[in-house]
Design a protein around this motif. Structure first.
Motif, PDB file in Angstrom:
ATOM      1  N   MET A 138       1.002  -1.295  -0.022  1.00 21.33           N
ATOM      2  CA  MET A 138       0.151   0.078  -0.298  1.00 21.33           C
ATOM      3  C   MET A 138       0.775   1.325   0.054  1.00 21.33           C
ATOM      4  SD  MET A 138      -3.491  -0.734   2.256  1.00 21.33           S
ATOM      5  CE  MET A 138      -4.566  -1.766   1.639  1.00 21.33           C
ATOM      6  N   GLY A 139       1.941   1.379   0.693  1.00 20.96           N
ATOM      7  CA  GLY A 139       2.821   2.404   0.521  1.00 20.96           C
ATOM      8  C   GLY A 139       3.530   2.716  -0.778  1.00 20.96           C
ATOM      9  N   ASP A 140       3.854   1.572  -1.452  1.00 20.87           N
ATOM     10  CA  ASP A 140       4.125   1.691  -2.809  1.00 20.87           C
ATOM     11  C   ASP A 140       3.054   2.157  -3.799  1.00 20.87           C
ATOM     12  OD1 ASP A 140       6.466   0.503  -2.134  1.00 20.87           O
ATOM     13  OD2 ASP A 140       6.017  -1.487  -3.379  1.00 20.87           O
ATOM     14  N   VAL A 141       1.645   2.123  -3.457  1.00 16.96           N
ATOM     15  CA  VAL A 141       0.675   2.645  -4.108  1.00 16.96           C
ATOM     16  C   VAL A 141       0.536   4.082  -3.950  1.00 16.96           C
ATOM     17  CG1 VAL A 141      -1.889   2.762  -4.610  1.00 16.96           C
ATOM     18  CG2 VAL A 141      -0.665   0.669  -4.201  1.00 16.96           C
ATOM     19  N   ILE A 142       0.812   4.670  -2.478  1.00 16.24           N
ATOM     20  CA  ILE A 142       0.651   5.898  -2.365  1.00 16.24           C
ATOM     21  C   ILE A 142       2.064   6.660  -2.799  1.00 16.24           C
ATOM     22  CG2 ILE A 142       1.000   7.403  -0.231  1.00 16.24           C
ATOM     23  CD1 ILE A 142      -0.386   5.257   1.389  1.00 16.24           C
ATOM     24  N   LEU A 143       3.159   6.003  -2.848  1.00 17.75           N
ATOM     25  CA  LEU A 143       4.487   6.663  -3.410  1.00 17.75           C
ATOM     26  C   LEU A 143       3.942   7.028  -4.899  1.00 17.75           C
ATOM     27  CD1 LEU A 143       7.384   4.720  -2.025  1.00 17.75           C
ATOM     28  CD2 LEU A 143       7.034   7.154  -1.838  1.00 17.75           C
ATOM     29  N   LYS A 144       3.459   5.999  -5.730  1.00 13.84           N
ATOM     30  CA  LYS A 144       3.155   6.308  -7.053  1.00 13.84           C
ATOM     31  C   LYS A 144       2.084   7.451  -7.303  1.00 13.84           C
ATOM     32  CE  LYS A 144       2.342   1.758  -8.042  1.00 13.84           C
ATOM     33  NZ  LYS A 144       2.308   0.369  -8.901  1.00 13.84           N
ATOM     34  N   GLU A 145       1.020   7.388  -6.529  1.00 13.75           N
ATOM     35  CA  GLU A 145       0.105   8.345  -6.628  1.00 13.75           C
ATOM     36  C   GLU A 145       0.510   9.649  -6.446  1.00 13.75           C
ATOM     37  OE1 GLU A 145      -3.447  10.378  -7.218  1.00 13.75           O
ATOM     38  OE2 GLU A 145      -2.831   8.301  -7.948  1.00 13.75           O
ATOM     39  N   VAL A 146       1.531   9.976  -5.293  1.00 14.32           N
ATOM     40  CA  VAL A 146       2.043  11.026  -4.905  1.00 14.32           C
ATOM     41  C   VAL A 146       2.975  11.618  -6.222  1.00 14.32           C
ATOM     42  CG1 VAL A 146       3.497  12.386  -3.458  1.00 14.32           C
ATOM     43  CG2 VAL A 146       1.906  11.120  -2.606  1.00 14.32           C
ATOM     44  N   ALA A 147       3.915  10.738  -6.603  1.00 14.82           N
ATOM     45  CA  ALA A 147       4.612  10.962  -7.785  1.00 14.82           C
ATOM     46  C   ALA A 147       3.591  11.486  -9.032  1.00 14.82           C
ATOM     47  CB  ALA A 147       5.521   9.700  -8.065  1.00 14.82           C
ATOM     48  N   ALA A 148       2.751  10.958  -9.304  1.00  8.83           N
ATOM     49  CA  ALA A 148       1.904  11.247 -10.552  1.00  8.83           C
ATOM     50  C   ALA A 148       1.341  12.557 -10.231  1.00  8.83           C
ATOM     51  CB  ALA A 148       0.894  10.359 -10.468  1.00  8.83           C
ATOM     52  N   ARG A 149       0.973  12.940  -8.746  1.00  8.22           N
ATOM     53  CA  ARG A 149       0.327  14.473  -8.587  1.00  8.22           C
ATOM     54  C   ARG A 149       1.574  15.387  -8.775  1.00  8.22           C
ATOM     55  NH1 ARG A 149      -4.167  13.340  -4.024  1.00  8.22           N
ATOM     56  NH2 ARG A 149      -5.484  11.808  -4.892  1.00  8.22           N
ATOM     57  N   LEU A 150       2.477  14.988  -8.231  1.00  8.28           N
ATOM     58  CA  LEU A 150       3.611  15.936  -8.471  1.00  8.28           C
ATOM     59  C   LEU A 150       4.032  16.341  -9.975  1.00  8.28           C
ATOM     60  CD1 LEU A 150       6.137  14.668  -5.901  1.00  8.28           C
ATOM     61  CD2 LEU A 150       4.992  16.854  -5.646  1.00  8.28           C
ATOM     62  N   VAL A 151       4.221  15.363 -10.579  1.00  6.26           N
ATOM     63  CA  VAL A 151       4.664  15.553 -12.150  1.00  6.26           C
ATOM     64  C   VAL A 151       3.548  16.254 -13.038  1.00  6.26           C
ATOM     65  CG1 VAL A 151       4.093  13.337 -13.137  1.00  6.26           C
ATOM     66  CG2 VAL A 151       6.100  14.577 -13.929  1.00  6.26           C
ATOM     67  N   SER A 152       2.226  15.841 -12.471  1.00  6.30           N
ATOM     68  CA  SER A 152       1.116  16.283 -13.483  1.00  6.30           C
ATOM     69  C   SER A 152       0.948  17.949 -13.013  1.00  6.30           C
ATOM     70  CB  SER A 152      -0.030  15.360 -13.279  1.00  6.30           C
ATOM     71  OG  SER A 152      -0.595  15.450 -11.886  1.00  6.30           O
ATOM     72  N   ASN A 153       1.278  18.165 -11.926  1.00  6.11           N
ATOM     73  CA  ASN A 153       1.127  19.654 -11.394  1.00  6.11           C
ATOM     74  C   ASN A 153       2.288  20.612 -11.655  1.00  6.11           C
ATOM     75  OD1 ASN A 153      -1.954  19.742 -10.438  1.00  6.11           O
ATOM     76  ND2 ASN A 153      -0.977  17.803  -9.468  1.00  6.11           N
ATOM     77  N   MET A 154       3.152  20.227 -12.107  1.00  7.40           N
ATOM     78  CA  MET A 154       4.440  20.929 -12.480  1.00  7.40           C
ATOM     79  C   MET A 154       4.314  21.413 -13.744  1.00  7.40           C
ATOM     80  SD  MET A 154       5.519  21.305  -9.258  1.00  7.40           S
ATOM     81  CE  MET A 154       6.955  22.113  -9.633  1.00  7.40           C
ATOM     82  N   ARG A 155       5.319  22.258 -14.106  1.00  6.45           N
ATOM     83  CA  ARG A 155       5.573  22.584 -15.448  1.00  6.45           C
ATOM     84  C   ARG A 155       6.097  21.525 -16.600  1.00  6.45           C
ATOM     85  NH1 ARG A 155       8.772  28.073 -14.872  1.00  6.45           N
ATOM     86  NH2 ARG A 155       9.805  26.471 -13.816  1.00  6.45           N
ATOM     87  N   ALA A 156       6.220  21.525 -17.625  1.00  8.34           N
ATOM     88  CA  ALA A 156       6.839  20.569 -18.626  1.00  8.34           C
ATOM     89  C   ALA A 156       8.443  20.840 -18.404  1.00  8.34           C
ATOM     90  CB  ALA A 156       6.310  20.632 -19.983  1.00  8.34           C
ATOM     91  N   VAL A 157       8.754  21.805 -18.058  1.00  7.21           N
ATOM     92  CA  VAL A 157      10.220  22.275 -17.885  1.00  7.21           C
ATOM     93  C   VAL A 157      10.831  21.869 -16.776  1.00  7.21           C
ATOM     94  CG1 VAL A 157      10.258  24.021 -19.859  1.00  7.21           C
ATOM     95  CG2 VAL A 157       9.893  24.627 -17.511  1.00  7.21           C
TER      96      VAL A 157
END
Length: 454
Positions: free
Chosen positions: A340-359
């Motif tokens: 479950m910790g791995d699922v949380i890590l992946k979700e946080v990673a996805a939210r970080l990268v999707s809410n930052m700029r492409a650069v």
């Protein structure tokens, strides 16, 4: 070190003649007078190619070739059968014994050297593939047989319908063959993903050499193997074709088994090279990517910001970094378990990268810690961006096995100073992260506040 070629013939004049011709091309040549002696040398020496006479007393060339191909330590060494036998059944017998190619006596020097060069390139590609995959000749046969069994896409550039059908029909049982007689259309078609291109040098409607030159000039087709087909008395055009960069030649009238042998060798090289490239890219990705989240890892981040540090020093272009950390992550792992910790890590990673700029450069720096670099961004703007992302992560639950979990993060933000290295700025941002944790978590603090306090 030169390529090592073993020449096998029971007749001394034939043996000496081939030895002299190959040594004149600066190959390292070993010789054997019988099939038995050839097998003994092959078991002890590193060989890159074997030229094997078919008809010898005792163990003939067919049997010796079969034994070499059945030996897990020597099966990958290309074998060329040298024979005076003209009948198709004898050529088929050689191919069934495992021979990679064959040459008919009397041996034409140009044809001999073309075969040798082509098969030595195959051996070199095979060796590279094995070394990069960590396999040895003895344990990689299954790997390479899987590669070789692939169907391929072949483009035949020929405007004579009868000639095209003669080459197309025997290849279609395994490969997809496309025929095009218009050179302009053929060049466009070649860029759609071909594994082999066969070009006629005897067409009256187009210049085959010019087509080959265009194929080699284009970035999208320059690595595709090219087999040219022409008349045996047109050696000048064959020489020009090799100068342009073609890979192999086929003389008319076309013998079906020879066509298949040439195509098989060239396709193997192409598939091996593709696998080598894929393996390299996969290894490279493993070096710089985090396997769990798909983000860049620490090594990737360290390399990716080098240009930003250079720009800061040369042009005074600002950039900032932020260090994110998942709050109470150890407790999450202990209570819910690591899956479950791995699922949380992946979700946080996805939210970080999707809410930052492409650069922006987003990476998992280790454990539950993420590092982000924001080019051309001062600390105040980076602080706003980090706090916005923190709020987005905390404001929407993460669902794990039907459970709704509110996960929060804390972050420290620091603008990189001229002359500062990554370790220094990371320490400042990490100190700010520590203060955010101490202040109750689910917060973002700037490193500059720490400097002002000091």
């Amino acid at each position: 070190m030169s390529a090592r070629i073993l020449v096998v013939d029971d007749l001394a004049p034939n043996l000496h003649l081939l030895q002299v011709k190959l040594q004149a091309e600066y190959y390292d040549v070993l010789t054997a007078r019988s099939g038995h002696e050839a097998l003994e040398i092959a078991s002890k020496e590193r060989l890159d190619l074997i030229l094997m006479d078919a008809m010898m007393p005792g163990i003939n060339g067919f049997e010796a070739c079969q034994r070499i191909k059945n030996n897990p330590d020597t099966w990958h060494v290309p074998v060329v059968m040298v024979t005076a036998l003209e009948e198709t059944k004898d050529r088929i017998r050689g191919l069934e014994a495992g021979a990679d190619d064959f040459i008919t006596k009397p041996i034409d020097d140009f044809n001999l050297m073309a075969r040798v060069r082509s098969l030595l390139r195959l051996k070199m590609t095979t060796d590279q593939l094995l070394s990069h995959t960590g396999h040895t000749a003895s344990n990689s046969r299954t790997l390479l047989e899987q590669i070789e069994s692939r169907p391929g896409r072949i483009l035949l550039i020929e405007d004579h319908e009868k000639h095209a059908k003669k080459m197309m029909n025997p290849l279609e049982d395994k490969h997809k063959v496309l025929v095009e007689g218009d050179p302009v259309k053929a060049l466009r078609l070649a860029k759609t993903g071909m594994d082999l291109i066969i070009v006629s040098l005897v067409s009256s409607g187009f210049d085959g050499l010019r087509v080959c030159a265009s194929l080699r000039f284009s970035e999208k087709t320059r690595d595709i193997p090219i087999l040219v087909v022409g008349d045996p008395d047109d050696e000048t055009r064959f020489v020009r074709a090799y100068d342009i960069g073609i890979n192999d030649t086929l003389m008319r009238p076309i013998e079906i088994q020879e066509l298949k042998a040439r195509v098989t060798t060239l396709m193997r090289r192409k598939f091996y090279a593709d696998s080598l490239r894929d393996n390299f890219n996969e290894n490279l990705e493993m070096v710089v990517a985090d396997s769990l989240t798909g983000l860049g890892n620490r090594r990737y981040f360290d390399r990716a910001i080098e240009p930003l540090l250079d720009e800061l020093d040369t042009r005074d272009t600002p950039f900032s970094i932020m260090v994110f950390d998942i709050d109470h992550f150890k407790r999450v792992n202990d209570i819910l378990g690591h899956p479950m910790g791995d699922v949380i890590l992946k979700e946080v990673a996805a939210r970080l990268v999707s809410n930052m700029r492409a650069v922006d450069i987003v990476s998992r720096y280790g454990g539950e810690e993420f590092m982000i670099a924001m080019p051309n961004t001062e600390e105040a703007d980076a602080l706003k961006a980090a706090d916005r992302v923190r709020g987005l992560i905390a404001g929407s639950p993460i669902y794990v096995d039907g459970q709704s979990l509110i996960i929060t993060t804390s972050a420290g933000v620091a603008q990189v100073q001229p002359g500062e290295n990554l370790r220094d700025v990371f320490k400042r941002a990490d100190d700010a992260l520590y203060r955010a944790k101490q202040a109750g978590r689910n917060k973002v603090l700037p490193a500059s506040a720490n400097r002002k306090a000091a």
